[in-house]
Design a protein around this motif. Structure first.
Motif, PDB file in Angstrom:
ATOM      1  N   GLY A   1       0.811  -1.203   0.000  1.00 13.50           N
ATOM      2  CA  GLY A   1       0.000   0.000   0.000  1.00 13.50           C
ATOM      3  C   GLY A   1       0.845   1.253   0.000  1.00 13.50           C
ATOM      4  N   CYS A   2       0.147   2.385   0.039  1.00  7.30           N
ATOM      5  CA  CYS A   2       0.791   3.702   0.014  1.00  7.30           C
ATOM      6  C   CYS A   2       1.211   4.151   1.404  1.00  7.30           C
TER       7      CYS A   2
ATOM      8  N   GLY B   1       5.936   1.285  -9.822  1.00  9.28           N
ATOM      9  CA  GLY B   1       4.865   0.799 -10.675  1.00  9.28           C
ATOM     10  C   GLY B   1       3.520   0.821  -9.990  1.00  9.28           C
ATOM     11  N   PRO B   2       2.482   0.541 -10.773  1.00  8.68           N
ATOM     12  CA  PRO B   2       1.120   0.675 -10.253  1.00  8.68           C
ATOM     13  C   PRO B   2       0.661  -0.449  -9.323  1.00  8.68           C
ATOM     14  N   THR B   3       1.313  -1.627  -9.403  1.00 10.58           N
ATOM     15  CA  THR B   3       0.906  -2.742  -8.539  1.00 10.58           C
ATOM     16  C   THR B   3       2.135  -3.424  -7.947  1.00 10.58           C
TER      17      THR B   3
ATOM     18  N   HIS C   1       0.391   8.917  -8.811  1.00 13.12           N
ATOM     19  CA  HIS C   1      -0.491   8.414  -9.875  1.00 13.12           C
ATOM     20  C   HIS C   1      -1.811   7.890  -9.298  1.00 13.12           C
ATOM     21  N   LEU C   2      -1.737   7.163  -8.194  1.00 14.02           N
ATOM     22  CA  LEU C   2      -2.939   6.566  -7.596  1.00 14.02           C
ATOM     23  C   LEU C   2      -3.802   7.563  -6.829  1.00 14.02           C
ATOM     24  N   LYS C   3      -3.161   8.491  -6.113  1.00  8.26           N
ATOM     25  CA  LYS C   3      -3.880   9.370  -5.188  1.00  8.26           C
ATOM     26  C   LYS C   3      -4.086  10.785  -5.702  1.00  8.26           C
ATOM     27  N   GLY C   4      -3.271  11.230  -6.676  1.00  5.58           N
ATOM     28  CA  GLY C   4      -3.489  12.542  -7.272  1.00  5.58           C
ATOM     29  C   GLY C   4      -2.578  13.632  -6.755  1.00  5.58           C
ATOM     30  N   ALA C   5      -2.942  14.844  -7.147  1.00  2.00           N
ATOM     31  CA  ALA C   5      -2.147  16.030  -6.826  1.00  2.00           C
ATOM     32  C   ALA C   5      -1.953  16.172  -5.317  1.00  2.00           C
ATOM     33  N   GLY C   6      -0.762  16.615  -4.947  1.00  2.00           N
ATOM     34  CA  GLY C   6      -0.464  16.831  -3.537  1.00  2.00           C
ATOM     35  C   GLY C   6      -0.076  15.582  -2.774  1.00  2.00           C
ATOM     36  N   ARG C   7      -0.047  14.463  -3.450  1.00  2.00           N
ATOM     37  CA  ARG C   7       0.316  13.210  -2.791  1.00  2.00           C
ATOM     38  C   ARG C   7       1.552  12.648  -3.473  1.00  2.00           C
ATOM     39  N   PRO C   8       2.432  12.011  -2.766  1.00  2.00           N
ATOM     40  CA  PRO C   8       2.315  11.668  -1.355  1.00  2.00           C
ATOM     41  C   PRO C   8       2.563  12.864  -0.435  1.00  2.00           C
TER      42      PRO C   8
ATOM     43  N   SER D   1       4.203   6.247  -7.901  1.00  2.00           N
ATOM     44  CA  SER D   1       2.959   5.470  -7.947  1.00  2.00           C
ATOM     45  C   SER D   1       1.911   6.026  -6.990  1.00  2.00           C
ATOM     46  N   VAL D   2       2.322   6.564  -5.846  1.00  4.05           N
ATOM     47  CA  VAL D   2       1.358   7.202  -4.934  1.00  4.05           C
ATOM     48  C   VAL D   2       0.737   8.411  -5.632  1.00  4.05           C
TER      49      VAL D   2
END
Length: 178
Positions: free
Chosen positions: A42-43, A109-111, A77-84, A74-75
């Motif tokens: 996980g992130c 990577g994504p997974t 990419h998965l969670k969006g702007a301002g992350r991590p 990847s964080v």
């Protein structure tokens, strides 16, 4: 005056952050010793009580807990702007400091499908925000393909990085679950 004794050498590595190659070697040693390895991923972007309870529940399913941690790209990419919120090195260090965690390895990577295949856990665990059918993580299929058990542990309602960030932005206390 009695002479101080030296504590015995640990039978396992100190809590650590390690490369995938090093983590794989530890898993091979633990498996050879009969330990049941549990892997999750996980992130873990902003460590909170929901994460701690989840990781303790995961550890209770085996003898060793390994976390595959999403890298910063990847964080984002998965969670969006301002992350991590926190960089991977700090997230890994925080997770590695938990007594339930044996090793943290950061992946790109994504997974974490490749990480799960490399580590060959006895159990693969995800939180209750996933489920066996409707919202199944791709790592679950990879785990089952190598004979691992897949488990989903309960989600702590009101405890998520997203809800904590929202409370902070709203100027509210993040101390009590809503």
């Amino acid at each position: 005056m009695p002479k101080p004794t030296t504590p015995p050498a640990p039978s396992s590595p100190p809590i650590r952050v390690a490369s995938l190659a090093e983590t794989t070697r530890w898993c091979d040693r633990w498996r050879a010793a009969g330990d049941r390895i549990v892997v999750t991923n996980g992130c873990f972007d902003l460590l909170h009580v929901g994460h701690v309870r989840y990781l303790e529940a995961a550890r209770a399913l085996g003898d060793r807990l390994v976390i595959a941690l999403n890298d910063d790209a990847s964080v984002h990419h998965l969670k969006g702007a301002g992350r991590p919120i926190l960089p991977a090195a700090e997230r890994a260090e925080l997770l590695a400091a938990l007594r339930s965690v044996d090793v943290v390895t950061v992946f790109e990577g994504p997974t974490a499908v490749g990480v799960v295949a490399a580590l060959r856990p006895f159990v693969y665990v995800k939180g209750g925000d996933y489920d066996p059918t409707a919202h199944r993580p791709p790592e679950a299929d990879a785990a089952e393909a190598i004979g691992a058990i897949v488990r989903f542990v309960p989600f702590v309602d009101g405890r998520s990085t997203r809800s904590i960030i929202a409370a902070i932005r709203a100027g509210e206390s993040a101390g009590e679950p809503r």
